[in-house]
Design a protein around this motif. Sequence first.
Motif, PDB file in Angstrom:
ATOM      1  N   ALA A 193      -4.422 -13.029  -0.780  1.00 25.61           N
ATOM      2  CA  ALA A 193      -3.170 -13.659  -1.200  1.00 25.61           C
ATOM      3  C   ALA A 193      -2.261 -12.681  -1.893  1.00 25.61           C
ATOM      4  CB  ALA A 193      -3.480 -14.828  -2.132  1.00 25.61           C
ATOM      5  N   ALA A 194      -2.847 -11.651  -2.523  1.00 26.28           N
ATOM      6  CA  ALA A 194      -2.020 -10.706  -3.291  1.00 26.28           C
ATOM      7  C   ALA A 194      -1.491  -9.564  -2.465  1.00 26.28           C
ATOM      8  CB  ALA A 194      -2.847 -10.151  -4.453  1.00 26.28           C
ATOM      9  N   ALA A 195      -1.790  -9.520  -1.148  1.00 28.28           N
ATOM     10  CA  ALA A 195      -1.315  -8.417  -0.305  1.00 28.28           C
ATOM     11  C   ALA A 195       0.185  -8.377  -0.303  1.00 28.28           C
ATOM     12  CB  ALA A 195      -1.844  -8.608   1.119  1.00 28.28           C
ATOM     13  N   PRO A 196       0.828  -7.235  -0.604  1.00 26.84           N
ATOM     14  CA  PRO A 196       2.270  -7.162  -0.725  1.00 26.84           C
ATOM     15  C   PRO A 196       2.948  -7.338   0.612  1.00 26.84           C
ATOM     16  CG  PRO A 196       1.338  -4.965  -0.829  1.00 26.84           C
ATOM     17  CD  PRO A 196       0.189  -5.920  -0.805  1.00 26.84           C
ATOM     18  N   ALA A 197       4.197  -7.930   0.549  1.00 25.93           N
ATOM     19  CA  ALA A 197       5.004  -8.054   1.764  1.00 25.93           C
ATOM     20  C   ALA A 197       5.408  -6.685   2.231  1.00 25.93           C
ATOM     21  CB  ALA A 197       6.237  -8.910   1.475  1.00 25.93           C
ATOM     22  N   ARG A 220       6.342   2.179  -2.399  1.00 29.85           N
ATOM     23  CA  ARG A 220       5.449   1.360  -1.574  1.00 29.85           C
ATOM     24  C   ARG A 220       4.272   2.188  -1.100  1.00 29.85           C
ATOM     25  NH1 ARG A 220       6.184  -0.874   4.481  1.00 29.85           N
ATOM     26  NH2 ARG A 220       7.294   1.088   4.691  1.00 29.85           N
ATOM     27  N   TRP A 221       3.087   1.626  -1.230  1.00 30.78           N
ATOM     28  CA  TRP A 221       1.909   2.254  -0.642  1.00 30.78           C
ATOM     29  C   TRP A 221       1.812   1.835   0.821  1.00 30.78           C
ATOM     30  CZ3 TRP A 221      -0.938   6.172  -2.138  1.00 30.78           C
ATOM     31  CH2 TRP A 221      -0.898   6.551  -3.490  1.00 30.78           C
ATOM     32  N   LEU A 222       1.669   2.814   1.696  1.00 30.03           N
ATOM     33  CA  LEU A 222       1.596   2.566   3.135  1.00 30.03           C
ATOM     34  C   LEU A 222       0.158   2.444   3.620  1.00 30.03           C
ATOM     35  CD1 LEU A 222       4.305   5.178   4.130  1.00 30.03           C
ATOM     36  CD2 LEU A 222       4.622   2.749   3.699  1.00 30.03           C
ATOM     37  N   LYS A 223      -0.812   2.817   2.776  1.00 22.85           N
ATOM     38  CA  LYS A 223      -2.238   2.662   3.066  1.00 22.85           C
ATOM     39  C   LYS A 223      -2.896   1.919   1.904  1.00 22.85           C
ATOM     40  CE  LYS A 223      -2.330   5.178   6.904  1.00 22.85           C
ATOM     41  NZ  LYS A 223      -2.689   4.611   8.231  1.00 22.85           N
ATOM     42  N   LYS A 224      -4.024   1.273   2.212  1.00 21.90           N
ATOM     43  CA  LYS A 224      -4.763   0.537   1.194  1.00 21.90           C
ATOM     44  C   LYS A 224      -6.025   1.303   0.803  1.00 21.90           C
ATOM     45  CE  LYS A 224      -3.397  -3.774   3.477  1.00 21.90           C
ATOM     46  NZ  LYS A 224      -3.896  -4.965   4.216  1.00 21.90           N
ATOM     47  N   GLU A 225      -6.557   1.006  -0.369  1.00 22.90           N
ATOM     48  CA  GLU A 225      -7.831   1.588  -0.783  1.00 22.90           C
ATOM     49  C   GLU A 225      -8.910   1.226   0.233  1.00 22.90           C
ATOM     50  OE1 GLU A 225      -8.995   0.647  -4.726  1.00 22.90           O
ATOM     51  OE2 GLU A 225      -7.399   1.807  -5.678  1.00 22.90           O
ATOM     52  N   GLY A 226      -9.712   2.226   0.618  1.00 23.88           N
ATOM     53  CA  GLY A 226     -10.763   2.017   1.587  1.00 23.88           C
ATOM     54  C   GLY A 226     -10.328   2.198   3.024  1.00 23.88           C
ATOM     55  N   GLN A 231      -0.994  13.110 -10.248  1.00 22.00           N
ATOM     56  CA  GLN A 231      -1.861  12.547  -9.216  1.00 22.00           C
ATOM     57  C   GLN A 231      -1.402  11.150  -8.832  1.00 22.00           C
ATOM     58  OE1 GLN A 231      -6.115  12.801  -9.807  1.00 22.00           O
ATOM     59  NE2 GLN A 231      -5.877  14.531 -11.207  1.00 22.00           N
ATOM     60  N   LEU A 232      -1.421  10.894  -7.519  1.00 21.49           N
ATOM     61  CA  LEU A 232      -1.084   9.579  -6.990  1.00 21.49           C
ATOM     62  C   LEU A 232      -2.324   8.830  -6.492  1.00 21.49           C
ATOM     63  CD1 LEU A 232       2.057  10.596  -4.899  1.00 21.49           C
ATOM     64  CD2 LEU A 232       2.072   9.187  -6.964  1.00 21.49           C
ATOM     65  N   ALA A 233      -3.275   9.579  -5.892  1.00 22.01           N
ATOM     66  CA  ALA A 233      -4.449   8.943  -5.300  1.00 22.01           C
ATOM     67  C   ALA A 233      -5.526   9.980  -5.056  1.00 22.01           C
ATOM     68  CB  ALA A 233      -4.073   8.252  -3.986  1.00 22.01           C
ATOM     69  N   LEU A 234      -6.707   9.490  -4.648  1.00 22.54           N
ATOM     70  CA  LEU A 234      -7.826  10.355  -4.291  1.00 22.54           C
ATOM     71  C   LEU A 234      -8.285  10.018  -2.880  1.00 22.54           C
ATOM     72  CD1 LEU A 234      -9.926  10.121  -7.585  1.00 22.54           C
ATOM     73  CD2 LEU A 234      -8.365  11.963  -6.910  1.00 22.54           C
ATOM     74  N   ILE A 235      -8.592  11.065  -2.086  1.00 19.99           N
ATOM     75  CA  ILE A 235      -9.095  10.898  -0.727  1.00 19.99           C
ATOM     76  C   ILE A 235     -10.508  11.466  -0.652  1.00 19.99           C
ATOM     77  CG2 ILE A 235      -8.808  11.565   1.687  1.00 19.99           C
ATOM     78  CD1 ILE A 235      -5.837  11.678   1.268  1.00 19.99           C
ATOM     79  N   GLU A 236     -11.458  10.631  -0.224  1.00 22.73           N
ATOM     80  CA  GLU A 236     -12.834  11.081   0.005  1.00 22.73           C
ATOM     81  C   GLU A 236     -12.960  11.500   1.464  1.00 22.73           C
ATOM     82  OE1 GLU A 236     -15.305  11.549  -1.893  1.00 22.73           O
ATOM     83  OE2 GLU A 236     -14.928  10.416  -3.754  1.00 22.73           O
ATOM     84  N   ALA A 248      -9.727   6.659  -1.277  1.00 24.89           N
ATOM     85  CA  ALA A 248     -10.758   6.149  -2.187  1.00 24.89           C
ATOM     86  C   ALA A 248     -10.176   5.385  -3.363  1.00 24.89           C
ATOM     87  CB  ALA A 248     -11.609   7.313  -2.697  1.00 24.89           C
ATOM     88  N   LYS A 249      -9.104   5.886  -3.945  1.00 25.55           N
ATOM     89  CA  LYS A 249      -8.560   5.231  -5.141  1.00 25.55           C
ATOM     90  C   LYS A 249      -7.066   5.506  -5.259  1.00 25.55           C
ATOM     91  CE  LYS A 249      -9.431   4.513 -10.076  1.00 25.55           C
ATOM     92  NZ  LYS A 249      -9.616   3.069  -9.877  1.00 25.55           N
ATOM     93  N   ILE A 250      -6.296   4.464  -5.515  1.00 25.11           N
ATOM     94  CA  ILE A 250      -4.859   4.577  -5.819  1.00 25.11           C
ATOM     95  C   ILE A 250      -4.713   4.646  -7.335  1.00 25.11           C
ATOM     96  CG2 ILE A 250      -2.652   3.346  -5.766  1.00 25.11           C
ATOM     97  CD1 ILE A 250      -3.445   2.258  -3.017  1.00 25.11           C
ATOM     98  N   LEU A 251      -4.121   5.719  -7.821  1.00 27.88           N
ATOM     99  CA  LEU A 251      -4.036   5.959  -9.266  1.00 27.88           C
ATOM    100  C   LEU A 251      -2.718   5.478  -9.870  1.00 27.88           C
ATOM    101  CD1 LEU A 251      -5.533   9.569  -9.316  1.00 27.88           C
ATOM    102  CD2 LEU A 251      -6.712   7.408  -9.764  1.00 27.88           C
ATOM    103  N   ARG A 252      -1.638   5.442  -9.079  1.00 27.34           N
ATOM    104  CA  ARG A 252      -0.340   5.001  -9.602  1.00 27.34           C
ATOM    105  C   ARG A 252       0.168   3.856  -8.731  1.00 27.34           C
ATOM    106  NH1 ARG A 252       1.330   8.832 -13.400  1.00 27.34           N
ATOM    107  NH2 ARG A 252       2.681   7.135 -14.096  1.00 27.34           N
ATOM    108  N   GLN A 253       0.552   2.764  -9.351  1.00 27.71           N
ATOM    109  CA  GLN A 253       0.907   1.555  -8.625  1.00 27.71           C
ATOM    110  C   GLN A 253       2.411   1.517  -8.287  1.00 27.71           C
ATOM    111  OE1 GLN A 253      -1.542  -0.495  -7.613  1.00 27.71           O
ATOM    112  NE2 GLN A 253      -2.889   1.027  -8.612  1.00 27.71           N
ATOM    113  N   GLU A 254       2.761   0.630  -7.360  1.00 25.37           N
ATOM    114  CA  GLU A 254       4.163   0.473  -6.973  1.00 25.37           C
ATOM    115  C   GLU A 254       5.003   0.095  -8.195  1.00 25.37           C
ATOM    116  OE1 GLU A 254       4.419  -2.285  -3.752  1.00 25.37           O
ATOM    117  OE2 GLU A 254       3.216  -1.059  -2.387  1.00 25.37           O
TER     118      GLU A 254
END
Length: 424
Positions: free
Chosen positions: A110-114, A21-27, A72-77, A57-63
Motif C-alpha cells: 500500500a505504501a508503494a509510491p506513485a 525519486r528512487w527508480l529502483k527498490k531495495e532488493g 552516500q545515497l545507497a549500497l549495492i551488494e 541492498a539499502k537506500i540510505l537517503r529517502q525521497e
Amino acid sequence: MAAQVVVPQLGESVVEARVARWLKKEGEAIAVGDPLVELETEKIDLEVNADQAGVLAKILRQEGEDVKVGEQLALIEAGTGAAAAPASAQSDAPAHATPAPPEAITPAVAAAPAGAADGPRSTPAARKAAEMHQVDMAQVQGSGNAGRVMRRDVEAAATQAAPASPAAPAPAAARSAPAPVAPPRPAIAPGSRTEERVRMSKRRLTIARNLVEAQRTAAMLTTFNEVDMTELMGLRERRKEQFAKRHGVGIGIASFFVKAAVAALKAFPRLNAEIQGEEMVLKHYYDVGIAVGAEQGLVVPVIRSAEQLSFAGIELAIRDFAARAKSNTLTLEDLKGGSFTITNGGVFGSLLSTPILNPPQVGILGLHKIEDRPVAIKGQVVVRPMMYLALSYDHRIVDGLEAVQFLVKVKEYIEDPGHLLLES
C-alpha cells in the motif's frame, strides 16, 4: 563488500541536490548503467546510474531529503539476492528474504509510491500534479523526451477525466417561488475550504534567492524606449522562404535582437561587464543568455561567442534551447556563465515590464509584445507595429546616459536591419 552510491559532482557552483525519486527498490537486481535515483538540483534534474551490477541492498537517503556532493545515497551488494535468482523465481520481495505473512506484506504494498520505477518516466512536477489531481500516471501519455510524462500531460488528463456534471433541474416549487430580497450567505461545508502546502523545488528556491539578491546588492534601474518593427518584419517576410530553404530553420526576431545587442555592447562595453570587489571585469566576448520559460521555472541557457555566429546559427541555437528546456534535457554547461541576457515577455503577451538582472551580469534587455499603435511620422499619424524595449542595468558601473544610448543604438539597428546586416 557493498559498493557505495554517492552524489556525483553536479557542476559549477552546485553543491547540493534533493532526492526526487528512487527508480529502483531495495532488493531489486541492478545492472551496470541502470538509473537508480533521480536528483533535483537548482538548475537541472539528473539521474545517478549504477557503476556495478548486483542488488540494491539499502537506500540510505529517502525521497525529499537534501544531499551534498559526495554523500552516500545507497549500497549495492555484488552478485547476491535477486541478482542471483532466475527471473521466474523472483517475487515482489527480495529472493533472499524470508516470506512474511500476508498481514506483514500488505502495508508495504500500500505504501508503494506513485510513479515507481516500473511506471512511465516522469518529472517531479508531473508526479506532484498526479497526486493533487488523483490521476493514474500509468494512463497518461507523455509528450516529453523519450515519452517522459510532463506536468501539462497530467493536467490535460485530469481535465479530460473530470467533465463538468450538468446541474440538476430545480423542483417546480422552487422555480415558482419569488427570489429573496437578501439571499442568505452560502453555507460552507466542512472541509471545503482547504489549503495546500507545496515544497518549492531546488530550482524555484534558487530563482527566488537570486532575484532577491539581485535587488538587494545591485543599484538596479530600468530605462525604456520603443521601436518601430516595420522594416524588420518586412525584411523577414521577403526573405523567410529563401532563408528556410538555405538553412533549414525559420528566421525570427530574436536573432536580430541578439545581433543588435552585441553591436550595442561593443559600443558600450560596461554593459558587458561584472563587478568583482573594487574592480570592473570588462569582457571582450559576448555570451548572450536567452531566458526560456521551463516547467519548473525560468532558465537562461547561453549562446557562446554570439558575435561569431550567423543569423542562422543564432536561430538554431535558440530553437535547440527551447526544445531541450521543454523536455528537461538542458545541461549545466548550457546554463553556465553569460555576460548579458535577453528576455522576451512578448511571447506570453506582456506589453511592458521591468526585467530583473541576472547576477553577476549588469545588464538585461527586455522585449515585449508587437502591437499596432498610432504614431506620428513626419507630421502624419500612421499605424505601425511597435514594441516597447526595457533595459535594466546596474547603476554602480553603468551611468544613465550609457544605458539610454545603448537602448537607442539597439533601436537604430532594429529599425534599419539592413545596416545591422552590414555591421555583422
